[in-house]
Write an enzyme that holds these catalytic residues in place. Structure first.
Site, mmCIF file in Angstrom:
data_model
loop_
_atom_site.group_PDB
_atom_site.id
_atom_site.type_symbol
_atom_site.label_atom_id
_atom_site.label_comp_id
_atom_site.label_asym_id
_atom_site.label_seq_id
_atom_site.Cartn_x
_atom_site.Cartn_y
_atom_site.Cartn_z
ATOM 1 N N SER A 127 0.828 -1.206 0.000
ATOM 2 C CA SER A 127 0.000 0.000 0.000
ATOM 3 C C SER A 127 0.859 1.251 0.000
ATOM 4 O O SER A 127 1.931 1.291 0.609
ATOM 5 C CB SER A 127 -0.865 -0.019 1.258
ATOM 6 O OG SER A 127 -1.479 1.228 1.449
ATOM 7 N N TYR A 152 -2.285 -1.527 10.868
ATOM 8 C CA TYR A 152 -2.478 -1.983 9.486
ATOM 9 C C TYR A 152 -1.293 -1.561 8.605
ATOM 10 O O TYR A 152 -0.684 -2.379 7.907
ATOM 11 C CB TYR A 152 -3.787 -1.420 8.906
ATOM 12 C CG TYR A 152 -3.828 -1.503 7.412
ATOM 13 C CD1 TYR A 152 -4.084 -2.715 6.781
ATOM 14 C CD2 TYR A 152 -3.550 -0.388 6.614
ATOM 15 C CE1 TYR A 152 -4.062 -2.809 5.405
ATOM 16 C CE2 TYR A 152 -3.527 -0.471 5.242
ATOM 17 C CZ TYR A 152 -3.786 -1.684 4.639
ATOM 18 O OH TYR A 152 -3.755 -1.776 3.279
ATOM 19 N N LYS A 156 1.884 -3.769 6.543
ATOM 20 C CA LYS A 156 2.327 -3.691 5.142
ATOM 21 C C LYS A 156 3.830 -3.410 5.075
ATOM 22 O O LYS A 156 4.555 -4.019 4.280
ATOM 23 C CB LYS A 156 1.544 -2.611 4.389
ATOM 24 C CG LYS A 156 0.083 -2.940 4.194
ATOM 25 C CD LYS A 156 -0.120 -4.202 3.367
ATOM 26 C CE LYS A 156 -1.569 -4.616 3.229
ATOM 27 N NZ LYS A 156 -1.742 -5.989 2.736
#
Ligand code: WQD
Length: 339
Positions: A127, A152, A156
């Protein structure tokens, strides 16, 4: 013989569109999904679009035994595309350990079973969130990765490092991480698209639900930012264009001569649009007036980000084909189909 690609999270939003594009490009996609955040009907609709019967294995990527059985049943496998992960920023702040466990374990186990079975090619969903608020825009792959604001985002960032370390260990793995910007839109058939649970957190599903009368009005989160119209800027990419970047990545890995390889690519349009521009583009694409009000800023929002996508254009031979109006038209057709 068609090359078989395991698509974990293949019933999800980006996964389902990627399964269709893999099929269209002559691969044999196989879906692995535990349906924790996807509906089983998605697989039927992929089959309608492709006129085929895509193999499905229902199970969890944190379950090593399940993955090993799946690999045994499938025989020769050319690669994995790994979408299966938790993906809600806000939720990750409330449930950090669940996010770390699910997103790390599933990646670790997928890489382990791949290495044990000598499956060479791996594409990972990363991302643009790893860049945080970059000082210089557009961001390139050389832009420094930042300390993450959410568990989150941290999953990544660390997952990218884990893949890099696995490749550097000498394992016979060729891997690409794709750093997605903001995927929107739906398949032009309106048979698959985004299925947000409850009240949408993301801009475009909120817009389409408002236009459909499910939400009373959209709140624009702040118009006093230091941008031309005062609203935040993002790089909104059609999900089908994004799906095609996965196909190009696999083809690139297949052509790659060395046995150990890792690289990262930005996947966006290269162009930023403000929230107000997205609203205008939606009104144009749908022919509907959108009811919206300006509200306060949303905590944690970065002001603006958009990507430089020259590297993917040049090396992967990939480029976007669809405009923001196309994306919003397709998102609206999908919303109407859901009604
Ligand atoms: C876009 C813009 C909001 C809702 C998401 C993911 C993130 C990453 C990228 C994967 C912002 C504004 C929104 C609303 C609004 N993806 N907005 N009213 O924040 O870029 O992040 O995509 O890794 O993880 O969460 O996308 O769609 O939430 O917001 O004004 O009701 O729309 O403030 O400027 P975001 P978004």
């Amino acid at each position: 013989m068609k090359k078989k690609i395991i698509v974990t999270g293949g019933a999800g939003y980006i996964g389902s569109h990627t399964v269709v594009e893999l099929f269209n490009a002559g691969f044999e996609p196989v879906i692995v999904d535990n349906f924790s955040n996807a509906d089983k009907s998605v697989v039927e609709r992929i089959n309608e679009i492709t006129g085929s019967n895509i193999t499905l294995h229902e199970g969890d990527c944190c379950d090593e035994g399940f993955l090993r059985k799946m690999i045994e049943a499938e025989g020769e496998i050319d690669g994995f595309i790994h979408f299966a992960a938790y993906k809600a920023v806000g939720e990750s702040v409330k449930k950090p350990l669940e996010y770390y466990r699910n997103n790390f374990d599933s990646l670790l186990i997928v890489l382990k079973v791949m290495m044990d079975s000598s499956i060479p090619h791996f594409v990972f969903s990363s991302s643009c969130t790893v860049y945080g608020q970059a000082e210089v825009l557009p961001v390139t792959e050389e832009t420094p990765v930042q300390k993450q604001e959410s568990p989150y985002g941290n999953t990544k960032k660390v997952c990218e490092e884990m893949i890099n370390d696995a490749v550097n260990s000498g394992a016979k793995l060729k891997c690409i991480s794709l750093r997605y910007f903001n995927p929107i839109g739906a398949h032009s058939s309106a048979r698959i698209g985004e299925l947000p649970l409850g009240v949408p957190q993301n801009l475009v599903p909120f817009i389409t639900q408002t236009a459909a009368g499910i939400r009373e009005q959209l709140t624009v989160f702040g118009d006093d930012y230091d941008t031309p119209d005062g609203t935040c800027i993002r790089d909104y990419i059609h999900v089908v264009d994004l799906a095609k970047a996965h196909v190009k990545s696999l083809e690139y890995l297949e052509a790659e001569k060395s046995e150990n390889f890792y690289d990262v690519f930005n996947v966006g349009t290269g162009k930023g649009n403000s929230v107000l521009e997205v609203i205008k583009a939606f009104e144009k694409a749908s022919g509907k007036n959108l009811k919206y009000v300006i509200g306060p800023r949303r905590a944690g929002d970065i002001v603006q980000i958009y990507g430089n996508v020259d590297k993917a254009n040049k090396l992967l031979g990939w480029k976007t084909e669809l405009s923001i109006e196309d994306s919003l038209r397709d998102a609206w057709e999908w919303e109407k189909r859901l009604a």
